[in-house]
Design a protein around this motif. Sequence first.
Motif, mmCIF file in Angstrom:
data_model
loop_
_atom_site.group_PDB
_atom_site.id
_atom_site.type_symbol
_atom_site.label_atom_id
_atom_site.label_comp_id
_atom_site.label_asym_id
_atom_site.label_seq_id
_atom_site.Cartn_x
_atom_site.Cartn_y
_atom_site.Cartn_z
ATOM 1 N N GLN A 144 1.024 -1.196 -0.080
ATOM 2 C CA GLN A 144 -0.163 0.008 -0.022
ATOM 3 C C GLN A 144 0.940 1.227 -0.108
ATOM 4 N N GLY A 145 0.978 2.133 -1.052
ATOM 5 C CA GLY A 145 1.629 3.355 -1.153
ATOM 6 C C GLY A 145 3.039 3.063 -1.330
ATOM 7 N N PRO A 146 4.056 3.555 -0.793
ATOM 8 C CA PRO A 146 5.379 3.349 -1.396
ATOM 9 C C PRO A 146 6.058 2.112 -0.650
ATOM 10 N N ALA A 147 5.750 1.792 0.695
ATOM 11 C CA ALA A 147 6.185 0.816 1.410
ATOM 12 C C ALA A 147 5.431 -0.456 1.715
ATOM 13 N N LEU A 148 6.034 -1.556 1.818
ATOM 14 C CA LEU A 148 5.260 -2.810 2.113
ATOM 15 C C LEU A 148 4.829 -2.681 3.546
ATOM 16 N N HIS A 149 3.562 -2.905 3.627
ATOM 17 C CA HIS A 149 2.878 -2.889 5.005
ATOM 18 C C HIS A 149 2.850 -4.520 5.762
ATOM 19 N N LEU A 150 3.012 -4.356 7.161
ATOM 20 C CA LEU A 150 2.757 -5.695 7.983
ATOM 21 C C LEU A 150 2.085 -5.407 9.250
ATOM 22 N N GLY A 151 0.780 -5.892 9.176
ATOM 23 C CA GLY A 151 0.161 -5.587 10.673
ATOM 24 C C GLY A 151 -1.295 -6.315 10.657
ATOM 25 N N LEU A 152 -2.163 -5.335 10.994
ATOM 26 C CA LEU A 152 -3.549 -5.896 11.224
ATOM 27 C C LEU A 152 -4.472 -5.150 10.405
ATOM 28 N N LYS A 153 -5.721 -5.979 9.796
ATOM 29 C CA LYS A 153 -6.386 -5.434 9.155
ATOM 30 C C LYS A 153 -7.382 -4.298 9.461
ATOM 31 N N ARG A 154 -7.524 -2.918 8.834
ATOM 32 C CA ARG A 154 -8.332 -1.801 9.359
ATOM 33 C C ARG A 154 -9.800 -2.442 9.280
ATOM 34 N N ARG A 155 -10.673 -1.642 10.190
ATOM 35 C CA ARG A 155 -11.694 -1.788 10.629
ATOM 36 C C ARG A 155 -12.697 -1.713 9.216
ATOM 37 N N GLY A 156 -13.482 -2.894 8.975
ATOM 38 C CA GLY A 156 -14.504 -3.019 8.079
ATOM 39 C C GLY A 156 -13.618 -2.962 6.649
ATOM 40 N N SER A 157 -12.536 -3.323 6.396
ATOM 41 C CA SER A 157 -11.554 -3.222 5.353
ATOM 42 C C SER A 157 -10.743 -4.105 4.863
ATOM 43 N N GLU A 158 -10.033 -4.373 3.900
ATOM 44 C CA GLU A 158 -9.130 -5.636 3.451
ATOM 45 C C GLU A 158 -7.705 -4.739 3.708
ATOM 46 N N LEU A 159 -7.628 -3.572 3.923
ATOM 47 C CA LEU A 159 -6.432 -2.914 3.851
ATOM 48 C C LEU A 159 -5.473 -3.173 5.037
ATOM 49 N N VAL A 160 -4.455 -3.063 5.257
ATOM 50 C CA VAL A 160 -3.587 -3.533 6.341
ATOM 51 C C VAL A 160 -2.988 -2.296 6.836
ATOM 52 N N MET A 161 -3.053 -2.180 8.063
ATOM 53 C CA MET A 161 -2.474 -0.989 9.010
ATOM 54 C C MET A 161 -1.219 -1.625 9.805
ATOM 55 N N ASN A 162 -0.043 -0.890 9.610
ATOM 56 C CA ASN A 162 1.221 -0.999 10.324
ATOM 57 C C ASN A 162 0.947 -0.832 11.693
ATOM 58 N N ALA A 163 0.294 -1.909 12.560
ATOM 59 C CA ALA A 163 0.050 -1.676 13.856
ATOM 60 C C ALA A 163 1.428 -1.704 14.610
ATOM 61 N N GLU A 164 1.624 -0.644 15.348
ATOM 62 C CA GLU A 164 2.835 -0.461 16.122
ATOM 63 C C GLU A 164 2.848 -0.866 17.613
ATOM 64 N N HIS A 165 1.397 -0.886 18.182
ATOM 65 C CA HIS A 165 1.113 -1.257 19.406
ATOM 66 C C HIS A 165 -0.030 -2.343 19.387
ATOM 67 N N CYS A 166 0.037 -3.044 20.388
ATOM 68 C CA CYS A 166 -1.106 -4.063 20.360
ATOM 69 C C CYS A 166 -0.872 -4.792 21.748
ATOM 70 N N LYS A 167 -1.923 -4.915 22.562
ATOM 71 C CA LYS A 167 -1.925 -5.259 23.785
ATOM 72 C C LYS A 167 -2.448 -6.745 24.054
ATOM 73 N N LEU A 168 -2.676 -7.332 22.880
ATOM 74 C CA LEU A 168 -3.198 -8.560 23.207
ATOM 75 C C LEU A 168 -2.227 -9.786 23.313
ATOM 76 N N MET A 169 -1.100 -9.557 22.913
ATOM 77 C CA MET A 169 0.074 -10.628 22.860
ATOM 78 C C MET A 169 1.426 -9.909 23.670
ATOM 79 N N PRO A 170 1.822 -10.550 24.590
ATOM 80 C CA PRO A 170 2.882 -9.847 25.449
ATOM 81 C C PRO A 170 4.219 -9.766 24.628
ATOM 82 N N GLU A 171 4.930 -8.530 25.006
ATOM 83 C CA GLU A 171 6.068 -8.360 24.306
ATOM 84 C C GLU A 171 7.241 -9.495 24.446
ATOM 85 N N PRO A 172 8.024 -9.465 23.534
ATOM 86 C CA PRO A 172 8.264 -8.663 22.503
ATOM 87 C C PRO A 172 7.675 -8.964 21.219
ATOM 88 N N ALA A 173 6.322 -9.263 21.174
ATOM 89 C CA ALA A 173 5.712 -9.586 19.792
ATOM 90 C C ALA A 173 5.811 -8.382 18.815
#
Length: 455
Positions: A144-173
């Motif tokens: 998406q755009g100029p750079a490769l994305h890796l993360g989680l799906k945006r709400r109601g979309s197939e677009l991927v957001m580069n999630a920098e923070h997530c409290k579902l899995m312990p660090e250093p996930a």
Amino acid sequence: MSTPKPQLKPGDIIDCTADALATGGKAVCRVDGLAVFVQDGLPGQKMRARVEKVGKRFAEAVMVKTLSEPDHPAEPFCPHFGDCGGCRWQHLDYQRQLYWKRRFVADSLQRLGGLDCEDLVEQTIPSFDMQNFRNKMEFAFSDQGPALHLGLKRRGSELVMNAEHCKLMPEPAMDIVQTVREHCRASGLPAYDRTNGSGVWRHLVLRRNQRGQFLVHLIAGKGGKLDQVIEPLAEALLARFDDISTITLGIRSRRDKLAQAEESFAVHGSGFIFEEMDGLRFRLVSDSFFQTNTPTAQQLYAQVLNMADLQGSEYVLDLFCGVGSIALQLARHAEEVSGCEISKQAARDAKVNAKANGLDNCKFVAGDVLKLLKNERRHPDVIVTDPPRSGMKPQVLERIMELAPRRIVYVSCDPATLGRDSRILSSKYTLKKAVPVDLFPHTPHVETAALFEMN
């Protein structure tokens, strides 16, 4: 003559107030006598919504703007809340989350199962942890755009957001996710494109056991110079993270969304990790079916054992048994347990787990559950079933009733299909109790253990 009320139509903007939640988590509003289901709304909340679909008895809408706070608000703990497709209930007080999950179960059993069960559905057992509870997460790649994305799906979309923070899995996930994202970008290889089957990077899967060890699993499409990329990536991960026990590479060529490899290779380590639960040890690969909230799953399985009421002489069938996480619990209290599982890999893992735990009174068979039930010649004392979200086929339920176990313990991940299947079982069995268990805080999902006894 009275003037007829105007009818809603797609595209209409309406102001409405939610008075309840429907199974699945949508807010229920009333507009001109019509039930309107609004995604992301909460009880007591006034909202502005856009009508998307109109049926004879209900309409569906999406929220455009909140006009007031809900009755029991909570402060979201994640900066991605609202953008990310997960954790839809972070803004709802946790005790109310538990209340509504119990209501989902009771309402489904009454409405779809035709059962008078209000007093039979117990209070929802809360999650052991409110955050950092997941032992497995799946992340998606996208260009998406100029750079490769890796993360989680945006709400109601197939677009991927580069999630920098997530409290579902312990660090250093999330630090692992960031490192993989950086190296995959630097490789110059594109994300996989399902529309034409081109590209490379598809998914990243992380597993973590209670000892804090991680399994890192990359899934890619065929093609690309993966052999020149995966080794440096593995070296970078191992140099930075002492918690990584094994790294695997999976290949999937089918044009679908599944984060499961058709073939996998260990790049570092054994290719699996071990998890411990209630004194039992389980070997897990990247796509092993294992409840994603280990401490709370132990509470769910404790309910299953209690409902099975084993005395040591019983023959038990465990349907949809996965890697044997329930079957091995049962085997310590029964004479014999037979597990049925469609996945050959899971059935093999279940056999390995039984042997590793010194349980020689278990057997596991891979195949279609209905076919296996038709070939069953013994009459089990207890049947435990943990079907997928779609529930059980009517033929499976009919065959279970033909085998006539004294008790059926149904572990459900969808109140609606539990209610539907309960209606069929009720011709020969009586629901004795149902216990909702919250394995997925901040979401509408709920697990339920339900006990049925022969009439």
